[in-house]
Design an enzyme around this catalytic site. Structure first.
Site, PDB file in Angstrom:
ATOM      1  N   HIS A   1      -6.978  -5.806   2.230  1.00 49.13           N
ATOM      2  CA  HIS A   1      -5.840  -5.237   2.961  1.00 49.13           C
ATOM      3  C   HIS A   1      -5.304  -6.315   3.889  1.00 49.13           C
ATOM      4  O   HIS A   1      -6.085  -6.926   4.634  1.00 49.13           O
ATOM      5  CB  HIS A   1      -6.282  -4.069   3.841  1.00 49.13           C
TER       6      HIS A   1
ATOM      7  N   ASP B   1       0.846  -1.187   0.000  1.00 42.00           N
ATOM      8  CA  ASP B   1       0.000   0.000   0.000  1.00 42.00           C
ATOM      9  C   ASP B   1       0.890   1.249   0.000  1.00 42.00           C
ATOM     10  O   ASP B   1       1.897   1.311   0.697  1.00 42.00           O
ATOM     11  CB  ASP B   1      -0.919  -0.002   1.239  1.00 42.00           C
ATOM     12  N   ILE B   2       0.481   2.249  -0.763  1.00 43.54           N
ATOM     13  CA  ILE B   2       1.290   3.467  -0.904  1.00 43.54           C
ATOM     14  C   ILE B   2       1.256   4.322   0.373  1.00 43.54           C
ATOM     15  O   ILE B   2       2.177   5.109   0.606  1.00 43.54           O
ATOM     16  CB  ILE B   2       0.809   4.258  -2.149  1.00 43.54           C
TER      17      ILE B   2
ATOM     18  N   HIS C   1     -10.249  -5.353  -3.289  1.00 44.23           N
ATOM     19  CA  HIS C   1      -8.930  -5.590  -2.706  1.00 44.23           C
ATOM     20  C   HIS C   1      -9.065  -5.999  -1.252  1.00 44.23           C
ATOM     21  O   HIS C   1      -9.984  -5.582  -0.555  1.00 44.23           O
ATOM     22  CB  HIS C   1      -8.026  -4.361  -2.828  1.00 44.23           C
TER      23      HIS C   1
ATOM     24  N   GLU D   1     -12.247   3.508  -1.194  1.00 44.91           N
ATOM     25  CA  GLU D   1     -11.697   4.584  -2.036  1.00 44.91           C
ATOM     26  C   GLU D   1     -11.497   4.124  -3.466  1.00 44.91           C
ATOM     27  O   GLU D   1     -11.723   4.890  -4.405  1.00 44.91           O
ATOM     28  CB  GLU D   1     -10.306   5.002  -1.525  1.00 44.91           C
ATOM     29  N   VAL D   2     -10.985   2.921  -3.613  1.00 45.00           N
ATOM     30  CA  VAL D   2     -10.643   2.426  -4.956  1.00 45.00           C
ATOM     31  C   VAL D   2     -11.645   1.337  -5.344  1.00 45.00           C
ATOM     32  O   VAL D   2     -11.724   0.297  -4.675  1.00 45.00           O
ATOM     33  CB  VAL D   2      -9.200   1.870  -4.978  1.00 45.00           C
TER      34      VAL D   2
ATOM     35  N   ASN E   1     -12.976  -3.097   2.322  1.00 46.36           N
ATOM     36  CA  ASN E   1     -13.984  -2.044   2.346  1.00 46.36           C
ATOM     37  C   ASN E   1     -14.821  -2.116   1.071  1.00 46.36           C
ATOM     38  O   ASN E   1     -14.284  -2.339  -0.013  1.00 46.36           O
ATOM     39  CB  ASN E   1     -13.303  -0.675   2.435  1.00 46.36           C
TER      40      ASN E   1
HETATM   41  P1  AMP Z   1      -9.859   1.403   0.280  1.00 48.61           P
HETATM   42  O1  AMP Z   1     -10.163   2.616   1.088  1.00 48.61           O
HETATM   43  O2  AMP Z   1     -10.191   0.123   0.977  1.00 48.61           O
HETATM   44  O3  AMP Z   1     -10.452   1.500  -1.121  1.00 48.61           O
HETATM   45  O4  AMP Z   1      -8.277   1.371   0.150  1.00 48.61           O
HETATM   46  C1  AMP Z   1      -7.572   1.839  -0.947  1.00 48.61           C
HETATM   47  C2  AMP Z   1      -6.108   1.746  -0.600  1.00 48.61           C
HETATM   48  O5  AMP Z   1      -5.351   1.916  -1.782  1.00 48.61           O
HETATM   49  C3  AMP Z   1      -5.627   2.827   0.385  1.00 48.61           C
HETATM   50  O6  AMP Z   1      -5.074   2.186   1.538  1.00 48.61           O
HETATM   51  C4  AMP Z   1      -4.565   3.587  -0.411  1.00 48.61           C
HETATM   52  O7  AMP Z   1      -3.468   4.006   0.380  1.00 48.61           O
HETATM   53  C5  AMP Z   1      -4.168   2.582  -1.459  1.00 48.61           C
HETATM   54  N1  AMP Z   1      -3.625   3.119  -2.697  1.00 48.61           N
HETATM   55  C6  AMP Z   1      -4.137   4.120  -3.448  1.00 48.61           C
HETATM   56  N2  AMP Z   1      -3.367   4.328  -4.536  1.00 48.61           N
HETATM   57  C7  AMP Z   1      -2.360   3.426  -4.471  1.00 48.61           C
HETATM   58  C8  AMP Z   1      -1.238   3.126  -5.304  1.00 48.61           C
HETATM   59  N3  AMP Z   1      -0.995   3.796  -6.424  1.00 48.61           N
HETATM   60  N4  AMP Z   1      -0.407   2.132  -4.920  1.00 48.61           N
HETATM   61  C9  AMP Z   1      -0.629   1.448  -3.776  1.00 48.61           C
HETATM   62  N5  AMP Z   1      -1.674   1.671  -2.957  1.00 48.61           N
HETATM   63  C10 AMP Z   1      -2.520   2.654  -3.299  1.00 48.61           C
END
Ligand code: AMP
Length: 122
Positions: free
Chosen positions: A109, A35-36, A107, A102-103, A94
């Site tokens: 975690h 994770d970034i 995924h 967010e994404v 999530n």
């Molecule tokens: P969620 O809130 O469960 O959708 O988590 C999305 C996760 O993606 C967050 O923990 C971010 O820090 C992570 N994230 C977003 N962009 C990147 C990226 N380019 N590379 C790695 N992790 C990312």
């Protein structure tokens, strides 16, 4: 309502090689990368290569091969990072607005390396 997948989401772009990632493990159907913005000493994301939005989308529509590959890959990551068997870890997925996703690409975690504390922050 059918699932709607946004092919411009950041994980889709990582899978297409448009954005770099720190890969931990790649298999036929799965990618695991750091994770970034890590929330723990170990914070790895495990994603299917297929276009699935959430856990329930993946579980409902992915093939048995994809589902097995995903879970075996996640377990292998835990072994590679020495957290299972061992000190343990937490997995979180999530989904949607109440899940604060967010994404919009499914995924998992994997968080480890410290005591995680209560399940939800207040
Ligand atoms: P969620 O809130 O469960 O959708 O988590 C999305 C996760 O993606 C967050 O923990 C971010 O820090 C992570 N994230 C977003 N962009 C990147 C990226 N380019 N590379 C790695 N992790 C990312």
């Amino acid at each position: 309502m059918p699932y709607s997948y946004d092919s411009q989401n950041i994980f889709a772009r990582i899978l297409r090689g448009e954005i770099p990632n720190k890969t931990v493990l790649e298999t036929a159907h799965t990618l695991a990368f750091h994770d970034i913005r890590p929330q723990a000493p170990v914070h790895v994301l495990v994603i299917p290569k297929g276009a699935y939005v959430t856990f329930d989308h993946f579980a409902a529509e992915a093939s048995a091969e994809e589902i097995t590959d995903f879970h075996r890959a996640a377990a292998e990551v835990c072994r590679m990072l020495d957290i299972a068997p061992g000190s343990g870890y937490r997995t979180i997925s999530n989904a949607g607005s109440h899940g604060c996703q967010e994404v919009p690409h499914y995924h998992l975690h994997i968080l480890a390396g410290k005591i995680m504390g209560p399940m939800l922050g207040h």
